[in-house]
Motif scaffolding. Structure first.
Motif, PDB file in Angstrom:
ATOM      1  N   PRO A  91       0.737  -1.130   0.361  1.00 13.37           N
ATOM      2  CA  PRO A  91       0.286   0.376  -0.134  1.00 13.37           C
ATOM      3  C   PRO A  91       0.912   1.403  -0.125  1.00 13.37           C
ATOM      4  CG  PRO A  91      -0.078  -1.055   1.596  1.00 13.37           C
ATOM      5  CD  PRO A  91       0.607  -2.481   1.210  1.00 13.37           C
ATOM      6  N   SER A 116      -0.158   6.176  -0.506  1.00  9.75           N
ATOM      7  CA  SER A 116      -1.232   7.103  -0.536  1.00  9.75           C
ATOM      8  C   SER A 116       0.236   8.167  -1.048  1.00  9.75           C
ATOM      9  CB  SER A 116      -1.396   7.051   0.785  1.00  9.75           C
ATOM     10  OG  SER A 116      -0.754   7.387   1.733  1.00  9.75           O
ATOM     11  N   THR A 121      -3.770   3.038  -9.298  1.00 11.10           N
ATOM     12  CA  THR A 121      -3.997   4.035  -8.589  1.00 11.10           C
ATOM     13  C   THR A 121      -5.205   4.064  -8.620  1.00 11.10           C
ATOM     14  OG1 THR A 121      -3.459   5.940 -10.031  1.00 11.10           O
ATOM     15  CG2 THR A 121      -1.210   5.515  -8.431  1.00 11.10           C
ATOM     16  N   SER A 122      -6.031   5.154  -7.196  1.00 11.74           N
ATOM     17  CA  SER A 122      -7.321   4.786  -7.228  1.00 11.74           C
ATOM     18  C   SER A 122      -7.886   6.642  -7.890  1.00 11.74           C
ATOM     19  CB  SER A 122      -8.043   5.236  -6.278  1.00 11.74           C
ATOM     20  OG  SER A 122      -7.294   6.791  -4.882  1.00 11.74           O
ATOM     21  N   ASP A 162      -6.540  13.214  -2.669  1.00  4.43           N
ATOM     22  CA  ASP A 162      -5.637  12.399  -1.806  1.00  4.43           C
ATOM     23  C   ASP A 162      -5.801  11.072  -2.813  1.00  4.43           C
ATOM     24  OD1 ASP A 162      -4.839  13.434  -0.467  1.00  4.43           O
ATOM     25  OD2 ASP A 162      -6.674  12.755   1.522  1.00  4.43           O
ATOM     26  N   ASP A 164      -4.850   6.414  -3.239  1.00  7.11           N
ATOM     27  CA  ASP A 164      -4.459   5.654  -2.422  1.00  7.11           C
ATOM     28  C   ASP A 164      -3.941   4.555  -3.332  1.00  7.11           C
ATOM     29  OD1 ASP A 164      -5.562   5.915   0.684  1.00  7.11           O
ATOM     30  OD2 ASP A 164      -7.621   5.408  -0.490  1.00  7.11           O
ATOM     31  N   THR A 194      -2.113   1.440  -4.811  1.00  8.12           N
ATOM     32  CA  THR A 194      -1.058  -0.096  -4.042  1.00  8.12           C
ATOM     33  C   THR A 194      -0.031  -0.521  -5.413  1.00  8.12           C
ATOM     34  OG1 THR A 194      -3.453  -1.113  -3.533  1.00  8.12           O
ATOM     35  CG2 THR A 194      -1.784  -2.510  -4.518  1.00  8.12           C
TER      36      THR A 194
END
Length: 253
Positions: A56, A58, A89-90, A101, A103, A105
């Motif tokens: 993870p 961020s 990525t989110s 922002d 998140d 992986t």
């Protein structure tokens, strides 16, 4: 000649980024972007065995540009060598106008992407984004993270059972992930702790420390005093992750 960087859009607009070798992050390439709150694996080392590991990460990005594919990544060396892996990525988690922002992986898998054993060790953390219509921004975030080869331990304590005051022989073996062969191989020379947990106790205590021989083999003897469980514990180094063996119970009569 360096490898290219491939990017694939996946469901929900998140970006899966396949990274290899690119330019060294040395401040803003185009400017107009601020990266902050960067974290990778909670600040802990990344330990990779011979199969996929999901890590993870961020970060926060602020920009007025129209952007695509923001990510943080690992790099080192004057040649801008990136560690080969995949990034997902989110979508933007909106904080305020122009501030998002994310998140992320990172996926490491020696069986899919080439990883060299020499790549174990310290890496720097960079952040980047590409702009719609061309250009982008790429920054060094001043952070470091260790990427380590996974290790494994086995144990055998005998005889079972044993008379009180008798001799218990504890053996085992240390192996370490070889990213190039995708197998675990003997890892010699490391210092390993022999630990004991008496029957009914909640935790282990270190009894002695032993160095593995050149083939990674461990062997030592101890006096039998009470029934309990024996195991080996290795605490790792800058290129190798820690590990513990399973426990082997020995009844003392």
């Amino acid at each position: 000649m360096g490898k290219q960087v491939w990017r694939v859009v996946v469901a929900g607009g998140a970006a899966a980024v396949f990274t290899a070798v690119a330019a060294v992050p040395a401040g803003a390439a185009e400017g107009g972007v601020s990266f902050s709150r960067v974290q990778v694996n909670g600040g802990k080392p990344i330990v990779v065995g011979v199969s996929e590991v999901a890590v993870p990460a961020s970060f926060r990005m602020a920009t007025t540009h129209k952007w695509k594919w923001p990510a943080v990544f690992l790099y080192r060396g004057g040649a801008g060598d990136r560690l080969w892996h995949a990034i997902e990525t989110s979508d933007c988690i909106k904080v305020s106008s122009g501030v998002c922002d994310f998140d992320e992986t990172m996926y490491f898998d020696p069986s899919v992407w080439d990883m060299r054993n020499s790549e174990a060790g310290v890496w720097k953390v960079g952040a980047e984004v590409y702009f719609k219509g061309g250009g982008g921004d790429i920054d060094d975030k001043g952070l470091t993270v260790y990427v380590k080869r996974g290790s494994r331990l086995t144990v055998n304590a005998s005889p079972e059972p044993v008379s009180k005051g008798g001799t218990i022989t504890v053996t085992g073996k240390v192996t370490r992930a070889d990213w190039e062969t995708r197998k675990y191989a003997s890892y010699g020379g490391g210092q390993v702790s022999l630990q004991f947990k008496p029957a009914g106790a909640a935790s282990y205590t270190t009894v002695k420390k032993v160095h593995a021989n050149g083939s990674g083999n461990l062997r030592t003897t101890v006096k039998a005093s009470k029934t309990g469980t024996w195991r080996w514990a290795y605490y790792g180094n800058t290129t190798t992750g820690p590990s513990r063996s399973s426990g082997d119970d020995v009844v003392v009569k």
